[in-house]
Design a protein around this motif. Sequence first.
Motif, PDB file in Angstrom:
ATOM      1  N   PHE A 179       0.813  -1.218   0.000  1.00  0.00           N
ATOM      2  CA  PHE A 179       0.000   0.000   0.000  1.00  0.00           C
ATOM      3  C   PHE A 179       0.849   1.271   0.000  1.00  0.00           C
ATOM      4  O   PHE A 179       0.345   2.345   0.323  1.00  0.00           O
ATOM      5  CB  PHE A 179      -0.941  -0.006   1.206  1.00  0.00           C
ATOM      6  N   ASP A 180       2.109   1.144  -0.358  1.00  0.00           N
ATOM      7  CA  ASP A 180       3.000   2.312  -0.326  1.00  0.00           C
ATOM      8  C   ASP A 180       2.532   3.431  -1.251  1.00  0.00           C
ATOM      9  O   ASP A 180       2.717   4.612  -0.956  1.00  0.00           O
ATOM     10  CB  ASP A 180       4.430   1.899  -0.682  1.00  0.00           C
ATOM     11  N   LYS A 181       1.925   3.054  -2.390  1.00  0.00           N
ATOM     12  CA  LYS A 181       1.468   4.098  -3.326  1.00  0.00           C
ATOM     13  C   LYS A 181       0.349   4.936  -2.708  1.00  0.00           C
ATOM     14  O   LYS A 181       0.235   6.149  -2.970  1.00  0.00           O
ATOM     15  CB  LYS A 181       1.015   3.480  -4.640  1.00  0.00           C
ATOM     16  N   TYR A 182      -0.450   4.316  -1.845  1.00  0.00           N
ATOM     17  CA  TYR A 182      -1.512   5.065  -1.167  1.00  0.00           C
ATOM     18  C   TYR A 182      -0.931   5.931  -0.039  1.00  0.00           C
ATOM     19  O   TYR A 182      -1.466   7.000   0.254  1.00  0.00           O
ATOM     20  CB  TYR A 182      -2.559   4.098  -0.612  1.00  0.00           C
ATOM     21  N   LEU A 183       0.144   5.445   0.560  1.00  0.00           N
ATOM     22  CA  LEU A 183       0.816   6.249   1.577  1.00  0.00           C
ATOM     23  C   LEU A 183       1.445   7.488   0.948  1.00  0.00           C
ATOM     24  O   LEU A 183       1.482   8.559   1.567  1.00  0.00           O
ATOM     25  CB  LEU A 183       1.889   5.423   2.291  1.00  0.00           C
ATOM     26  N   ILE A 184       1.933   7.350  -0.281  1.00  0.00           N
ATOM     27  CA  ILE A 184       2.478   8.503  -1.007  1.00  0.00           C
ATOM     28  C   ILE A 184       1.400   9.557  -1.227  1.00  0.00           C
ATOM     29  O   ILE A 184       1.605  10.752  -0.977  1.00  0.00           O
ATOM     30  CB  ILE A 184       3.070   8.058  -2.360  1.00  0.00           C
ATOM     31  N   ILE A 185       0.232   9.100  -1.678  1.00  0.00           N
ATOM     32  CA  ILE A 185      -0.893  10.023  -1.904  1.00  0.00           C
ATOM     33  C   ILE A 185      -1.319  10.671  -0.591  1.00  0.00           C
ATOM     34  O   ILE A 185      -1.572  11.884  -0.528  1.00  0.00           O
ATOM     35  CB  ILE A 185      -2.077   9.271  -2.535  1.00  0.00           C
ATOM     36  N   SER A 186      -1.382   9.866   0.474  1.00  0.00           N
ATOM     37  CA  SER A 186      -1.785  10.374   1.783  1.00  0.00           C
ATOM     38  C   SER A 186      -0.839  11.463   2.258  1.00  0.00           C
ATOM     39  O   SER A 186      -1.276  12.515   2.754  1.00  0.00           O
ATOM     40  CB  SER A 186      -1.822   9.215   2.787  1.00  0.00           C
ATOM     41  N   PHE A 187       0.465  11.232   2.100  1.00  0.00           N
ATOM     42  CA  PHE A 187       1.428  12.231   2.552  1.00  0.00           C
ATOM     43  C   PHE A 187       1.329  13.508   1.724  1.00  0.00           C
ATOM     44  O   PHE A 187       1.419  14.622   2.272  1.00  0.00           O
ATOM     45  CB  PHE A 187       2.854  11.687   2.479  1.00  0.00           C
ATOM     46  N   CYS A 188       1.182  13.375   0.415  1.00  0.00           N
ATOM     47  CA  CYS A 188       1.091  14.558  -0.449  1.00  0.00           C
ATOM     48  C   CYS A 188      -0.109  15.422  -0.074  1.00  0.00           C
ATOM     49  O   CYS A 188      -0.007  16.661  -0.010  1.00  0.00           O
ATOM     50  CB  CYS A 188       1.012  14.135  -1.915  1.00  0.00           C
ATOM     51  N   LEU A 189      -1.248  14.790   0.162  1.00  0.00           N
ATOM     52  CA  LEU A 189      -2.438  15.541   0.572  1.00  0.00           C
ATOM     53  C   LEU A 189      -2.210  16.211   1.930  1.00  0.00           C
ATOM     54  O   LEU A 189      -2.591  17.367   2.134  1.00  0.00           O
ATOM     55  CB  LEU A 189      -3.648  14.601   0.644  1.00  0.00           C
ATOM     56  N   PHE A 190      -1.581  15.481   2.836  1.00  0.00           N
ATOM     57  CA  PHE A 190      -1.277  16.038   4.154  1.00  0.00           C
ATOM     58  C   PHE A 190      -0.374  17.262   4.028  1.00  0.00           C
ATOM     59  O   PHE A 190      -0.621  18.295   4.658  1.00  0.00           O
ATOM     60  CB  PHE A 190      -0.595  14.969   5.015  1.00  0.00           C
ATOM     61  N   ALA A 191       0.667  17.158   3.208  1.00  0.00           N
ATOM     62  CA  ALA A 191       1.619  18.253   3.045  1.00  0.00           C
ATOM     63  C   ALA A 191       0.953  19.494   2.456  1.00  0.00           C
ATOM     64  O   ALA A 191       1.198  20.616   2.910  1.00  0.00           O
ATOM     65  CB  ALA A 191       2.779  17.811   2.155  1.00  0.00           C
TER      66      ALA A 191
END
Length: 224
Positions: A179-191
């Motif tokens: 699920f790393d690709k979803y973690l990437i999206i999650s972090f980008c939205l958070f940032a």
Amino acid sequence: MLTNLQNFLIQNRFVRIIFDLLFLLLPVVLVYAVVKNKKGVRVIAIATCIFSIIYSSLFCAMSFVSVEVFVAAMLVPIIFCTISVKGFYYRIHCIRIIFILMFFSSALWKIRAGGIFNTEEMSAILLRQHSSYLASNSSGWFSNMITFLISNSAFAYCLYLSAFVAEFIFIIGLFTRRFDKYLIISFCLFAVFDYLLMGINYFTWLPFLGCLYFSKYSIAKSGI
């Protein structure tokens, strides 16, 4: 600080400019050397890592900026401080785990401090963060947005809860890379939203996302 280097930098503008240029250019040179498969990548990576640590320590000691802003600059070059494929692969996953633990710890802190259980938390944070700005800029879309969130604590708490979830789900990365690709999206939205609402810059952590992206490759498949 015992070297008195900080005072030398304060007194010499030209040296400060050199330090700034080196901090900006060394990562660029490292990326170029890696992409072009140039010799000396390991030396450049070690130099980048050491200089980033020195620069970050001095910068944070003489300003209000937290050292966390420079964490990626200090850690990511370590990935290239090796001459073997196995070492490269190992370092990618080590830095990946460090990043996951750092980000996940923010969610744990919200639980430990009790903020996640307080529906007024986000409104209070926004009021404390932007009180000076609102006092001098009472109009404009940003002021109106912040004022709305301060006045509507339930809506503001939903944003706070979303940030908590974005941080907490990183625990998944400790058990699987699927699920790393979803973690990437999650972090980008958070940032993006953290910068928009709080003015806090997490974009300096974007290099860590490379570890999440390339974690899907194994030594046999990557061919690196």
